[in-house]
Structure formats: C-alpha cells, structure tokens
Design an enzyme around this catalytic site. Structure first.
Site, PDB file in Angstrom:
ATOM      1  N   GLU A   1       7.439  34.954 -36.118  1.00 40.26           N
ATOM      2  CA  GLU A   1       7.524  36.286 -36.755  1.00 40.26           C
ATOM      3  C   GLU A   1       8.664  36.415 -37.760  1.00 40.26           C
ATOM      4  O   GLU A   1       9.407  37.393 -37.753  1.00 40.26           O
ATOM      5  CB  GLU A   1       7.641  37.363 -35.663  1.00 40.26           C
TER       6      GLU A   1
ATOM      7  N   GLU B   1      -2.345  34.536 -29.702  1.00 46.90           N
ATOM      8  CA  GLU B   1      -2.032  35.646 -28.784  1.00 46.90           C
ATOM      9  C   GLU B   1      -3.137  36.698 -28.817  1.00 46.90           C
ATOM     10  O   GLU B   1      -2.883  37.901 -28.855  1.00 46.90           O
ATOM     11  CB  GLU B   1      -0.689  36.295 -29.164  1.00 46.90           C
TER      12      GLU B   1
HETATM   13  O1  G3I Z   1      10.295  41.152 -15.636  1.00 46.96           O
HETATM   14  C1  G3I Z   1      11.096  42.325 -15.906  1.00 46.96           C
HETATM   15  C2  G3I Z   1      11.223  43.164 -14.670  1.00 46.96           C
HETATM   16  O2  G3I Z   1      11.908  42.444 -13.682  1.00 46.96           O
HETATM   17  C3  G3I Z   1      11.957  44.451 -15.043  1.00 46.96           C
HETATM   18  O3  G3I Z   1      12.021  45.279 -13.930  1.00 46.96           O
HETATM   19  C4  G3I Z   1      11.240  45.165 -16.159  1.00 46.96           C
HETATM   20  C5  G3I Z   1      11.951  46.458 -16.588  1.00 46.96           C
HETATM   21  O4  G3I Z   1      12.094  46.597 -17.937  1.00 46.96           O
HETATM   22  O5  G3I Z   1      11.160  44.292 -17.262  1.00 46.96           O
HETATM   23  C6  G3I Z   1      10.436  43.124 -17.003  1.00 46.96           C
HETATM   24  O6  G3I Z   1      10.441  42.333 -18.143  1.00 46.96           O
HETATM   25  C7  G3I Z   1       9.618  42.730 -19.223  1.00 46.96           C
HETATM   26  C8  G3I Z   1       8.652  41.600 -19.473  1.00 46.96           C
HETATM   27  O7  G3I Z   1       7.976  41.817 -20.686  1.00 46.96           O
HETATM   28  C9  G3I Z   1       7.668  41.523 -18.283  1.00 46.96           C
HETATM   29  O8  G3I Z   1       6.520  40.927 -18.551  1.00 46.96           O
HETATM   30  C10 G3I Z   1      10.508  42.996 -20.416  1.00 46.96           C
HETATM   31  O9  G3I Z   1      11.229  44.175 -20.187  1.00 46.96           O
HETATM   32  C11 G3I Z   1       9.683  43.125 -21.671  1.00 46.96           C
HETATM   33  O10 G3I Z   1      10.526  43.246 -22.800  1.00 46.96           O
HETATM   34  C12 G3I Z   1       8.805  41.939 -21.817  1.00 46.96           C
HETATM   35  O11 G3I Z   1       7.975  42.118 -22.937  1.00 46.96           O
HETATM   36  C13 G3I Z   1       7.407  40.971 -23.508  1.00 46.96           C
HETATM   37  C14 G3I Z   1       7.576  41.077 -25.011  1.00 46.96           C
HETATM   38  O12 G3I Z   1       6.917  39.991 -25.648  1.00 46.96           O
HETATM   39  C15 G3I Z   1       9.032  41.018 -25.423  1.00 46.96           C
HETATM   40  O13 G3I Z   1       9.525  39.749 -25.233  1.00 46.96           O
HETATM   41  C16 G3I Z   1       5.924  40.936 -23.151  1.00 46.96           C
HETATM   42  O14 G3I Z   1       5.768  40.644 -21.754  1.00 46.96           O
HETATM   43  C17 G3I Z   1       5.221  39.847 -23.961  1.00 46.96           C
HETATM   44  O15 G3I Z   1       3.839  39.951 -23.776  1.00 46.96           O
HETATM   45  C18 G3I Z   1       5.527  40.022 -25.440  1.00 46.96           C
HETATM   46  O16 G3I Z   1       4.925  38.956 -26.139  1.00 46.96           O
HETATM   47  C19 G3I Z   1       5.128  38.957 -27.561  1.00 46.96           C
HETATM   48  C20 G3I Z   1       5.198  37.505 -27.984  1.00 46.96           C
HETATM   49  O17 G3I Z   1       6.222  36.847 -27.279  1.00 46.96           O
HETATM   50  C21 G3I Z   1       5.414  37.394 -29.482  1.00 46.96           C
HETATM   51  N1  G3I Z   1       4.390  38.133 -30.211  1.00 46.96           N
HETATM   52  C22 G3I Z   1       4.234  39.515 -29.816  1.00 46.96           C
HETATM   53  C23 G3I Z   1       3.972  39.641 -28.325  1.00 46.96           C
HETATM   54  C24 G3I Z   1       3.773  41.082 -27.924  1.00 46.96           C
HETATM   55  O18 G3I Z   1       4.941  41.831 -28.127  1.00 46.96           O
END
Ligand code: G3I
Length: 418
Positions: free
Chosen positions: A210, A317
C-alpha cells in the site's frame, strides 16, 4: 393396471434415486475446481494455526473454521501475525516474537499449502521505535510537525471496529527521527531476519504494501515515514533486501483499489519505474477489497491493464462488501472499517453478492495467463475483518452461500468442473 403400477413404482424409484443423488452430490471444493488455473487461498488468523480460540471465536468454532480451510484452500496468508508490529515489536536482538508466525508456517507446510508472507514494509502497524532517532522531525512554516498530505495518516490504526489495535494503539510517530541510513539498516535487518527464517518455506512475500497514494492527485506515492525518512527508493531497497534473503521467493508489490483507474495508473507508473531499474518485483498483488457494485467489465479492464506489466497477478485479499455503508469505494483502511460496515446490508444482498462473485470469477478465468493466485481475506463471514458486510463465499457457520455455487458454476462454464 399391473403395467401402470409397475411404471409408477419405477418412476418413483428413479425419482428417489435422482433426489438422493442430488442430496449427496457434493459440489467440488474451491481448490480442486480451480486447480488447473490458480491457487485458491485464504487469510488465516492466530487461533486457526495455534489451535486455540480465535479473535471472537470459541475453540469449537475455530476447529470448524480450520476444517473449512483444509477442505477448500491450498494457499494461506497470515492475516496479521507477520506484520512488523507483531513479529518484531521491540528493538534489539530479543525484539522478535516468532511464535505465531512459526505456527502459521508450520500449519501451511503440514497441510501441503502454498505459504505467503504478509507483509514486510507497510506504513501501518510498524512500531514507533523503527522510525525513532535523534534527528528533529521537519517542521512547516507554523512550527508544527509537517502535515501528512495524504490521509489517512501513516503508521496508525485509527479507531475502527477493533479500536486501538493489538493491545495498545499508537498514532503517527512524531518524535525525533532515525536518519536515512539508520532506517535502511533497520529495514534490511528486519527483512533479512524474517525472510531468512522462512527461506524455502514461505514461497511468496508481500514486500511493500500500500505505498501508492489514493485519489486523483499527482503524487504517485502515499506520504509515510518510510518515504519521508528514506525517500522514494525505500521501495526498491525493500525488494532488493528481500531478494538477497531468499533468491527463490516470489516478491510482490501489494495494494488495494486497483479497480480505480487513477490508482491503477499510478501502479503502472510505479512498477514500470521499478522494472526500468531492474528491481526484483516478481508479481503484482491486487488486494481486491470490493463491494457488490463490482462488475465483470471493471474487473476485466483492471486485469487487462495490470497484465501489460508482464507480471503474474495475485489476487491477495479478495472480499465483496455487502454492507450499505461500504458501497462508495474499494478502500481497505482499518480506520474506515466501522463506516464501511454500517447501515445493514444492501437490498437483495445475497443476489447482488452472487452476481458480483460470478463476474469477478469470470474475469479471473478469462485472464488465465495472468491470474495465478486468488486469496480470500478470510475463510468465512465470521472471520472477516468486515464481518458485518458478509463479504465471503461461506457464512459464519461455514455453509456455502449462493455466491459459492455461482463461482463453481463459472468454472463449469469454463469447462473446469464437471
Ligand atoms: O487480537 C486483538 C485482541 O486481542 C484485542 O482485544 C482487540 C481489541 O482492539 O484487537 C485485536 O486485534 C485486532 C486484529 O485486527 C484482530 O484480528 C486489531 O485491533 C486490528 O487492528 C486488526 O486489524 C487488522 C488490520 O489489517 C490492521 O492491521 C485486520 O485483522 C486485518 O484483516 C487487516 O488486513 C489488512 C491487510 O493487512 C492489508 N490490506 C488491508 C486489510 C484490511 O484492512
């Protein structure tokens, strides 16, 4: 009379046979159906690969999710556990947490899956220590830290559905900065360590994620601390370091919104420039976070133009948002997730999702020379980052949706399935 009775019995028997044949006839799995064209993958989360509970999933639910992954997919990508923030949260030689990433790789190898690493250099989810140093941050005329010209802000999660992110959020780092050489050294060390650890096991890496600016402005690159501190060649350097670390890995440039002509044009400009410099970019990762307005024509045009770069295309994705709030664009920022999954589903959501997936897969099948991997961003709706948008082929109980049947039907039309 006897003849009529026999005929009736015979037709009843035939009917029973055909009904029960239909009831037991299983449609092919995704990986089997498309095996002559492309790998079919899914993002997997920590619970799935460690055998514990998942994020918002009980151990029982996770076990069912894992069964679905094994049945339908022959490729996996770590949804989160190889991001810098998680795999390398601290500076110093003890700064790595490899446990979950190791579990992910072992899960893939023990299930004979093609394993993809996600992601090495990204403006988001990089800890502040990476950018910290002794150089004062640049200031603008008013004495404030220089503004980021491309929203959303760099190196931050925002306040989406998941809140602060990975147990303690952080905003864009605004303290004293590392020098270009220091940051390059940290990037090189990170890439060599992570790629080197999984050399020969992780077959493909999202090296830079990105980096392209959204919108129709003239900036090709998104503003980020990587760009500000190193300069535009941070991209070439990242690919060079990854290539040094594993000569055989397929190195991808990965981005979202490439269905948008302006962003696609920037992608083509960027990749052509890297190719002219002989940078080892081996494949284009098109994330394809879509919504139900996507058409065959848009996807066809997108793939046609990306294919002019002469590189394989990996759909990295894939999901198709059915939520009313998500119909305005093909963005992928976690910060906007709450907005893009609100408002309930669009009217006639199931049918629209089905038609959208049929068109998308028809385009993938027609671009058989380019499309080599198709990865869904989650195995079923319950595990999706956009769960409210019900964007996948399987519902939260792993039952195939009409969109699944439509995808298999496209394969049949292309003579892939019986
Ligand atoms: O696991 C923790 C949990 O323990 C905690 O209680 C909770 C409270 O906030 O957060 C949990 O983690 C979250 C995690 O996803 C869980 O799956 C994070 O906050 C959250 O920021 C995270 O988001 C991820 C996001 O990227 C940011 O990194 C998404 O899962 C993931 O699907 C998403 O994927 C991205 C790709 O990497 C890049 N392209 C876009 C795509 C969608 O945003």
């Amino acid at each position: 009379m006897k003849a009529i009775t026999q005929t009736c019995l015979l037709s009843a028997a035939l009917l029973t046979v055909s009904v029960s044949a239909r009831a037991t006839e299983k449609p092919g799995t995704l990986k089997e159906t498309f095996k002559d064209r492309f790998l079919v993958g899914t993002a997997v989360n920590r619970g799935m690969v460690t055998g514990g509970a998942g994020f918002r999933r009980s151990p029982e639910q996770t076990a069912k999710d894992v069964a679905l992954v094994k049945e339908h997919f022959n490729q996996i990508t770590a949804e989160n556990d190889m991001k810098w923030q998680l795999v390398h949260p601290r500076d110093g030689k003890d700064g790595y947490d490899f446990g979950p990433a190791d579990a992910f790789v072992n899960f893939g190898l023990s299930n004979q899956m093609y394993v993809v690493g996600h992601t090495l250099v990204w403006h988001s989810q990089t800890p502040n220590w990476v950018f910290a140093g002794t150089n004062p941050p640049p200031t603008n005329a008013t004495g404030n830290v220089a503004a980021n010209t491309n929203t959303p802000a760099t190196n931050q999660f925002g306040r989406g559905r998941f809140g602060g992110g990975f147990g303690g959020g952080f905003g864009r780092y605004s303290g004293p900065r590392a020098s270009r050489d220091e940051l390059l050294q940290r990037m090189r060390e990170h890439i060599h360590t992570v790629v080197g650890r999984y050399k020969g096991k992780v077959k493909s890496w999202d090296v830079v994620n990105e980096a392209i600016a959204d919108g129709t402005g003239t900036n090709v690159l998104r503003n980020s601390l990587w760009l500000e501190i190193i300069g535009p060649d941070f991209i070439a350097k990242a690919f060079q370091y990854a290539h040094e670390a594993d000569l055989n890995a397929i190195l991808r440039y990965n981005d979202y919104g490439l269905e948008n002509p302006a962003k696609r044009k920037k992608l083509i400009t960027l990749i052509k420039s890297l190719q002219a410099q002989k940078v080892p970019v081996h494949a284009i990762g098109s994330q394809a976070h879509l919504n139900v307005s996507i058409s065959f024509e848009t996807m066809d045009q997108t793939l046609t133009e990306i294919a002019t770069l002469g590189l394989p295309i990996h759909i990295t994705e894939l999901d198709v948002n059915s939520a009313a709030g998500g119909q305005r664009g093909f963005g992928a920022d976690i910060a906007n997730n709450a907005a893009t999954t609100q408002g309930g589903l669009v009217s006639d959501a199931d049918k629209k999702l089905t038609d959208a997936y049929a068109g998308i897969f028809r385009a993938f099948l027609q671009h058989r020379d380019s499309v080599k991997v198709v990865t869904f961003w989650g195995a079923n709706d319950a595990n999706s980052w956009r769960a409210n948008g019900k964007p996948l082929l399987f519902d939260g109980n792993s039952q195939p949706k009409p969109a699944f049947d439509a995808v298999i039907a496209e394969a049949k039309k292309a003579s892939l399935a019986k």
